[in-house]
Design an enzyme around this catalytic site. Structure first.
Site, PDB file in Angstrom:
ATOM      1  CD  GLU A  75      -3.071  -0.919   0.218  1.00 23.70           C
ATOM      2  OE1 GLU A  75      -2.912  -0.079  -0.705  1.00 23.70           O
ATOM      3  OE2 GLU A  75      -4.064  -1.631   0.328  1.00 23.70           O
ATOM      4  CG  HIS A  94      -4.628   1.116   5.075  1.00 20.38           C
ATOM      5  ND1 HIS A  94      -5.996   1.206   5.048  1.00 20.38           N
ATOM      6  CD2 HIS A  94      -4.313   0.004   4.381  1.00 20.38           C
ATOM      7  CE1 HIS A  94      -6.485   0.192   4.345  1.00 20.38           C
ATOM      8  NE2 HIS A  94      -5.479  -0.566   3.942  1.00 20.38           N
ATOM      9  CG  HIS A  96      -7.530  -4.113   6.573  1.00 24.19           C
ATOM     10  ND1 HIS A  96      -6.897  -5.198   5.996  1.00 24.19           N
ATOM     11  CD2 HIS A  96      -7.172  -3.041   5.823  1.00 24.19           C
ATOM     12  CE1 HIS A  96      -6.195  -4.796   4.947  1.00 24.19           C
ATOM     13  NE2 HIS A  96      -6.352  -3.488   4.830  1.00 24.19           N
ATOM     14  CE1 TYR A 121     -16.027  14.865  22.648  1.00 18.90           C
ATOM     15  CE2 TYR A 121     -17.974  13.518  22.251  1.00 18.90           C
ATOM     16  CZ  TYR A 121     -17.267  14.400  23.044  1.00 18.90           C
ATOM     17  OH  TYR A 121     -17.806  14.841  24.220  1.00 18.90           O
ATOM     18  CG  HIS A 161      -9.247  -1.563   1.418  1.00 23.32           C
ATOM     19  ND1 HIS A 161      -8.423  -1.310   0.328  1.00 23.32           N
ATOM     20  CD2 HIS A 161      -8.411  -2.008   2.385  1.00 23.32           C
ATOM     21  CE1 HIS A 161      -7.174  -1.605   0.642  1.00 23.32           C
ATOM     22  NE2 HIS A 161      -7.141  -2.025   1.890  1.00 23.32           N
TER      23      HIS A 161
END
Length: 216
Positions: A75, A94, A96, A121, A161
């Site tokens: 990535e 990043h 998942h 928030y 994703h």
């Protein structure tokens, strides 16, 4: 933020371990990076964020070329695209994480944000997070889809994703990812029922006070 490469590496590894401890990075999923001068330190491919070692990170050069260490996460184009988008970003996370991934499978709330402003928030700590159109993980097309999005943002959901968050340093980027996961959990929990969101006036007050972005 001025930091030595060694300090940056340690910060990145701490953030990676915390992501796993919080249940936001199952298996060997997710990837993290941090800027250190002209270079980017990144989690290697296939390595759990729990097992990151300051001496075992991938090092990318100013143009994103692999200069030392093990091969970077696939990535890396996505991370580089996020650094180009977010002025002053020093780290990208990043993940998942389960609820952000679930929310990324739902239709976007609006063109500018996958999630509605359900809590102050989210608006204060993250701001709008657009839904990046799907492309295969690790592909240049996914990075282009991110780059082509209009507007200002420092977080996003990647369709089907997971989540993406940029901030000044790894700890702040992870904190933003945690807030994005919590907002996603709330949205997924409310799915199918009516719910209230912050008014445009409330959102404007928060973005002006905390320096985030939300197109109204």
């Amino acid at each position: 933020m001025n930091r030595t490469p060694r300090e940056a590496a340690r910060e990145l590894c701490r953030a990676g371990r915390r992501a796993v401890d919080l249940g936001l990075s199952p298996g060997a999923s997710g990837n993290v990076s941090v800027r250190a001068g002209d270079h980017t330190l990144m989690s290697p491919t296939g390595v759990s964020l729990r097992d990151l070692d300051p001496d075992g990170l991938s090092v990318l050069g100013p143009e994103g070329e692999h200069v030392s260490g093990p091969p970077p996460s696939k990535e890396y184009p996505l991370h580089l695209a996020m650094y180009r988008r977010v002025e002053g970003a020093g780290s990208v996370v990043h993940l998942h994480s389960p609820h952000a991934t679930a929310a990324s499978c739902l239709p976007a709330w609006s063109a500018s944000s996958a999630l509605p402003p359900v809590t102050p928030y989210l608006v204060m700590r993250v701001g709008q997070a657009p839904l990046v159109p799907y492309a295969a993980p690790g592909s240049e097309r996914l990075a282009r889809n991110l780059a082509d999005l209009p507007g200002s943002f420092r977080a996003a959901l990647l369709a089907n994703h997971g989540s993406l968050m940029a901030a000044a340093d790894p700890a702040a980027a992870l904190d933003g990812a945690v807030e994005l996961e919590e907002a996603s959990r709330i949205v997924v929990s409310l799915r199918g029922g009516g719910f209230s969101v912050l008014s445009a006036e409330d959102v404007r007050e928060l973005t002006e006070r905390y320096g985030t972005a939300w197109d109204l």
